[in-house]
Motif scaffolding. Structure first.
Motif, PDB file in Angstrom:
ATOM      1  N   SER A 196      55.962  27.841  58.274  1.00  0.00           N
ATOM      2  CA  SER A 196      55.598  27.049  57.104  1.00  0.00           C
ATOM      3  C   SER A 196      56.374  27.569  55.895  1.00  0.00           C
ATOM      4  O   SER A 196      56.819  28.714  55.885  1.00  0.00           O
ATOM      5  CB  SER A 196      54.103  27.160  56.832  1.00  0.00           C
ATOM      6  OG  SER A 196      53.814  28.432  56.270  1.00  0.00           O
ATOM      7  N   ASP A 205      52.696  38.326  47.816  1.00  0.00           N
ATOM      8  CA  ASP A 205      51.325  38.240  48.325  1.00  0.00           C
ATOM      9  C   ASP A 205      50.451  39.358  47.782  1.00  0.00           C
ATOM     10  O   ASP A 205      49.231  39.326  47.953  1.00  0.00           O
ATOM     11  CB  ASP A 205      51.333  38.250  49.860  1.00  0.00           C
ATOM     12  CG  ASP A 205      52.027  39.482  50.415  1.00  0.00           C
ATOM     13  OD1 ASP A 205      53.072  39.877  49.862  1.00  0.00           O
ATOM     14  OD2 ASP A 205      51.510  40.068  51.385  1.00  0.00           O
ATOM     15  N   ARG A 231      62.209  28.640  58.170  1.00  0.00           N
ATOM     16  CA  ARG A 231      61.641  27.293  58.080  1.00  0.00           C
ATOM     17  C   ARG A 231      62.229  26.409  59.166  1.00  0.00           C
ATOM     18  O   ARG A 231      61.513  25.651  59.826  1.00  0.00           O
ATOM     19  CB  ARG A 231      61.927  26.683  56.697  1.00  0.00           C
ATOM     20  CG  ARG A 231      61.011  27.194  55.596  1.00  0.00           C
ATOM     21  CD  ARG A 231      61.052  26.255  54.387  1.00  0.00           C
ATOM     22  NE  ARG A 231      62.418  26.024  53.910  1.00  0.00           N
ATOM     23  CZ  ARG A 231      63.051  26.801  53.034  1.00  0.00           C
ATOM     24  NH1 ARG A 231      62.455  27.872  52.539  1.00  0.00           N
ATOM     25  NH2 ARG A 231      64.283  26.526  52.650  1.00  0.00           N
ATOM     26  N   ASP A 283      55.365  28.406  52.926  1.00  0.00           N
ATOM     27  CA  ASP A 283      54.704  29.546  52.283  1.00  0.00           C
ATOM     28  C   ASP A 283      54.962  30.844  53.040  1.00  0.00           C
ATOM     29  O   ASP A 283      55.345  31.856  52.463  1.00  0.00           O
ATOM     30  CB  ASP A 283      53.193  29.304  52.205  1.00  0.00           C
ATOM     31  CG  ASP A 283      52.850  28.363  51.060  1.00  0.00           C
ATOM     32  OD1 ASP A 283      53.771  28.034  50.283  1.00  0.00           O
ATOM     33  OD2 ASP A 283      51.669  27.962  50.959  1.00  0.00           O
ATOM     34  N   ASP A 284      54.714  30.791  54.359  1.00  0.00           N
ATOM     35  CA  ASP A 284      54.922  31.987  55.177  1.00  0.00           C
ATOM     36  C   ASP A 284      56.377  32.441  55.127  1.00  0.00           C
ATOM     37  O   ASP A 284      56.671  33.625  54.951  1.00  0.00           O
ATOM     38  CB  ASP A 284      54.535  31.720  56.643  1.00  0.00           C
ATOM     39  CG  ASP A 284      53.026  31.750  56.839  1.00  0.00           C
ATOM     40  OD1 ASP A 284      52.330  32.190  55.896  1.00  0.00           O
ATOM     41  OD2 ASP A 284      52.557  31.336  57.917  1.00  0.00           O
ATOM     42  N   TRP A 299      57.147  34.285  51.769  1.00  0.00           N
ATOM     43  CA  TRP A 299      56.699  35.658  51.509  1.00  0.00           C
ATOM     44  C   TRP A 299      57.232  36.660  52.515  1.00  0.00           C
ATOM     45  O   TRP A 299      57.602  37.773  52.151  1.00  0.00           O
ATOM     46  CB  TRP A 299      55.182  35.767  51.309  1.00  0.00           C
ATOM     47  CG  TRP A 299      54.313  35.903  52.530  1.00  0.00           C
ATOM     48  CD1 TRP A 299      53.587  34.917  53.124  1.00  0.00           C
ATOM     49  CD2 TRP A 299      54.060  37.089  53.288  1.00  0.00           C
ATOM     50  NE1 TRP A 299      52.920  35.414  54.217  1.00  0.00           N
ATOM     51  CE2 TRP A 299      53.182  36.750  54.340  1.00  0.00           C
ATOM     52  CE3 TRP A 299      54.494  38.417  53.185  1.00  0.00           C
ATOM     53  CZ2 TRP A 299      52.732  37.673  55.282  1.00  0.00           C
ATOM     54  CZ3 TRP A 299      54.036  39.338  54.131  1.00  0.00           C
ATOM     55  CH2 TRP A 299      53.166  38.962  55.164  1.00  0.00           C
TER      56      TRP A 299
END
Ligand SMILES: [Zn+2]
Length: 421
Positions: A220, A369, A215, A222-223, A226
């Motif tokens: 992001s 995911d 981050r 979310d990315d 996961w």
């Protein structure tokens, strides 16, 4: 704004503590050496024993892939040369500030007293290492330390290893050797070299630490979440999943296997897919690595020359080229096994996710995911059956490690993963 050199070491608080103490002790040693000249004979600076003991001439950084071995070595090199790390005693927060010219040049690879040994071929020859040792014995041009970083110490030939050992056993006063290797296994670093080095064992960083790091570097939330979970602490793997769509596709196709195993034919097809994909990955990577190596070796050995000694050189060259090709072949096998192992690890985590779901655990999924697939597989089997699947994957990994032909091991595994009718 630049950050202290330690911040790029994700999740390695223990190692950072050790390295920072070493850098502070090193500054005290430099200060002590300069003191009598400045203050006269009386009152040399007393360096506490524990402080000087924190610094040593030879270091070995080990750790799983992705844990940041060479990053750690460079951070220590920067802190040793850091303009703000001046004793006694230096401010702990300033050792390895990351902003001074010394820190900058070390991290950029341009500091005159920090050199990285980069192997020209697959291995580091005795000739290369002797050259570096001669350099290392010079007085540091900026008055602090001569640092030699050997990033692939597992590639030292036996002769190079022996030459390095001599230098480490009787190091020049201001010379520091920083070795990096995957493990302390004798196949990686000889036992005698290891015994002369201070060991810094890096750990696999936590998923949270990797996500936070990603981050901070712009991913992001979310990315970051996961890929950090899917990579399980391997920062390089996490970055690859972030930016390389081929890597994401390969992972997707591996994780779609469990819910496809409804017949024996599907099991054999899945086995072919796994083994084939590992072979293709390995072929691509090996071709990249191999290309140029033989040419470079021929050039280095003076192929095409007509001068005196060319005939003898040519005779010697055939043997060396053969040797190189042998090492390339064993590397290709290793790369193929690593690729297959990567897929098996992803699969094992998938079934672990399924087991957690089936038993109602609230522990975070490794493959968030693929949650729908995980649930479908979990509901098709009992917890005991899922456990058997995990056992089958672990057995397959072990078999491949023990040189069972991958095709045979993977087919046996895929048959054991077949969904109940
Ligand atoms: Zn600095």
């Amino acid at each position: 704004m630049s950050k202290p050199v330690w911040e790029s070491l994700v999740g390695q608080e223990h190692a950072i503590g050790v390295l920072r103490s070493a850098a502070l002790a090193a500054a005290a040693i430099v200060a002590r050496a300069e003191e009598p000249r400045e203050r006269g004979a009386d009152g040399p600076v007393q360096v506490a024993h524990s402080l000087s003991a924190a610094m040593t001439h030879a270091w070995l950084f080990t750790g799983p892939p992705g844990s940041g071995r060479s990053v750690a070595a460079r951070a220590l090199a920067a802190a040793l040369q850091c303009d703000r790390n001046v004793g006694p005693p230096a401010e702990p927060e300033l050792a390895g500030c990351g902003v001074c010219p010394a820190c900058h040049t070390v991290l950029a690879g341009t500091h005159p007293d920090v050199r990285a040994v980069i192997p020209e071929g697959l291995s580091i020859s005795v000739k290369e290492i002797r050259m570096w040792i001669t350099t290392a014995a010079r007085r540091p041009s900026l008055g602090r330390w001569q640092v030699i970083i050997i990033e692939d110490a597992d590639r030292l030939t036996e002769g190079a290893s022996n030459a390095l050992l001599k230098a480490i056993e009787e190091p020049p006063e201001r010379t520091v050797f920083l070795l990096c290797a995957p493990s302390t296994h004798p196949d990686d670093v000889s036992v005698t070299i290891r015994s002369r080095c201070r060991l810094v064992a890096l750990r696999t960083p936590s998923v949270d630490a990797v996500a936070a790091h990603l981050r901070e570097s712009g991913a992001s939330a979310d990315d970051a979440a996961w890929v950090a979970a899917a990579a399980q602490g391997h920062i390089g793997r996490a970055r690859r999943l972030l930016r390389d769509s081929d890597a994401r596709d390969r992972r997707d196709s591996v994780l779609s296997i469990p819910s496809s195993l409804r017949s024996m034919a599907a099991c054999f097809a899945a086995a072919d897919q796994l083994v084939g994909a590992a072979k293709r990955d390995a072929a691509v990577l090996s071709a990249e690595l191999d290309s140029g190596e033989v040419d470079a070796l021929r050039q280095a050995l003076g192929a095409g020359g007509t001068g005196k000694g060319t005939a003898a050189a040519t005779r010697g060259m055939a043997g060396q080229v053969k040797d190189l090709e042998k090492r390339q072949k064993s590397r290709a096998t290793r790369v193929e096994r690593d690729a297959l192992d990567r897929a098996l690890v992803d699969l094992a985590w998938f079934y672990r996710d399924a087991l957690l779901y089936r038993t109602g655990s609230s522990v975070a999924l490794v493959h968030p995911d693929r949650r729908d697939d995980v649930i479908a597989t979990a509901l098709a089997m009992s917890p005991a059956q899922i456990l058997k699947c995990i056992d089958a994957i672990l057995a397959c990994q072990l078999a491949v490690e023990q040189n069972v032909k991958p095709q045979i091991a993977v087919e046996a595994m895929a048959a054991a993963l077949r969904l109940p009718a």
